[in-house]
Design an enzyme around this catalytic site. Structure first.
Site, PDB file in Angstrom:
ATOM      1  N   SER A 148     -15.283   1.962  92.141  1.00 45.78           N
ATOM      2  CA  SER A 148     -15.802   3.044  91.293  1.00 45.78           C
ATOM      3  C   SER A 148     -17.187   2.679  90.750  1.00 45.78           C
ATOM      4  CB  SER A 148     -14.806   3.336  90.162  1.00 45.78           C
ATOM      5  OG  SER A 148     -15.053   4.585  89.574  1.00 45.78           O
ATOM      6  N   ASP A 278      -8.394  11.216  96.435  1.00 42.43           N
ATOM      7  CA  ASP A 278      -9.201  10.876  95.254  1.00 42.43           C
ATOM      8  C   ASP A 278      -9.695  12.155  94.570  1.00 42.43           C
ATOM      9  OD1 ASP A 278     -11.034   9.904  93.379  1.00 42.43           O
ATOM     10  OD2 ASP A 278     -11.784   8.345  94.726  1.00 42.43           O
ATOM     11  N   HIS A 306      -7.749   7.812  93.308  1.00 43.02           N
ATOM     12  CA  HIS A 306      -8.916   7.003  92.951  1.00 43.02           C
ATOM     13  C   HIS A 306      -8.529   5.572  92.578  1.00 43.02           C
ATOM     14  CE1 HIS A 306     -13.042   6.344  91.705  1.00 43.02           C
ATOM     15  NE2 HIS A 306     -12.641   5.906  90.524  1.00 43.02           N
TER      16      HIS A 306
END
Length: 337
Positions: A148, A278, A306
């Site tokens: 991320s 995601d 995610h």
């Protein structure tokens, strides 16, 4: 039952009751303390040791296991509002003789937080380079992993400090333009239009908001007790003001597409791992990287969101190990040729 036996029974019952009552009291009254103890115990069980490194007056907090050897060391960069312990679920499935380093990102957990610091993606990459130099991790090129926000930083790091990196794993990285808006991006647009940007979905302040965030980040539906949700919120609330400042910094124009702007400079073999479902950062970002990086290996995980590290830790660990083994095999073949 004689008196001695009765006394022994009473003492034994009392001895067992004390930890049980302490656990129940912690669970009901101080769930955040229980969460901290949980991470402490898990680190200990996995052999991860916490250390600090200083660069001038700046302090980095990190955990590590193993020592540098013939295989590359692995440095792991966590995502927005997380901490070094988020990697423990993957560490569990990695060999104990592999040298692992998990660092708290700038401003997070035990690493220095300063209003004067530069929390842009470029600023964070510079800080991580300072950390790498502090612990002399770049004596040999190492494998860099980021997820991320940490994936955005990892990609920029690989572009700006190519001599430090032998290979790279990006897990659902931020910093890319997307042809398809994710659920999270749509939520942000709605909040901007209603001028309620203070209600960022990734910064919960109630157990209900925490539950919503977990649903947003995960395809797998975890059944989390209300008290644990409360504990997770209690741990985060003192840091929410910082998280808001950081979030606005990394979605600002100079950081929003940092990985995309730097990907042409990435020369190291790169592995992309992305959850197909995601809802935070759309999986179409994987094809953006695949089309730009000459030596890119893409793995799309079905039925995964995610939070790849939490949802599919064993699979993620195996993919990283297989990627490193492949690169080692290629390197040996080149030497023999």
């Amino acid at each position: 039952m004689d008196l001695d036996m009765l006394n022994m029974f009473v003492i034994a019952s009392g001895t067992l009751a004390i930890p049980i009552l302490a656990f129940v009291a912690s669970f009901l009254l101080w769930p955040s303390a229980l969460i901290r103890i949980y991470y402490w115990y898990w680190r200990r069980a996995l052999g991860m040791q916490v250390r600090y490194a200083n660069y001038d007056d700046y302090q980095f907090c990190y955990s590590y296991r193993g020592r540098p050897g013939y295989r590359p060391s692995i440095l792991m960069l966590h995502g927005f509002s997380a901490h070094k312990d988020m990697w423990l679920s993957i560490v569990k499935f990695l060999p104990k003789n592999l040298h692992l380093v998990c660092v708290d990102m700038p401003g997070h957990e035990g690493t220095t937080r300063s209003d004067l610091d530069d929390y842009s993606i470029n600023g964070q990459a510079k800080r991580i380079h300072q950390f790498v130099e502090c612990i002399k991790l770049n004596r040999k090129p190492f494998h860099l992993v980021g997820t991320s926000m940490g994936g955005n930083v990892a990609g920029v790091y690989a572009a700006q400090y190519p001599e430090d990196i032998c290979s790279l794993t990006l897990i659902c990285p931020a910093g890319l333009p997307s042809t398809t808006d994710s659920k999270f991006i749509k939520q942000l647009r709605e909040l901007q239009e209603s001028k309620r940007i203070d209600r960022i979905p990734l910064i919960p302040s109630t157990p209900e908001e925490m539950a919503d965030m977990l649903k947003l980040c995960s395809y797998v539906r975890f059944k989390v007790p209300q008290q644990i949700l409360q504990g997770l919120v209690d741990v985060r609330i003192p840091h929410n003001e910082f998280y808001r400042k950081l979030f606005l910094e990394i979605v600002d124009e100079k950081s929003r597409h940092s990985l995309h702007e730097n990907m042409s400079k990435i020369k190291a073999p790169t592995q992309i791992i992305w959850g197909k479902q995601d809802q935070v950062l759309d999986v179409s970002g994987a094809s953006v990287l695949a089309s730009a990086l000459p030596d890119c290996h893409v793995y799309i995980l079905e039925n995964c969101g995610h939070s790849v590290v939490v949802e599919r830790p064993r699979k993620t660990a195996n993919l990283i190990l297989e990627f490193l083994a492949l690169l080692h095999s290629i390197d040996n073949n080149k030497k023999q040729a």
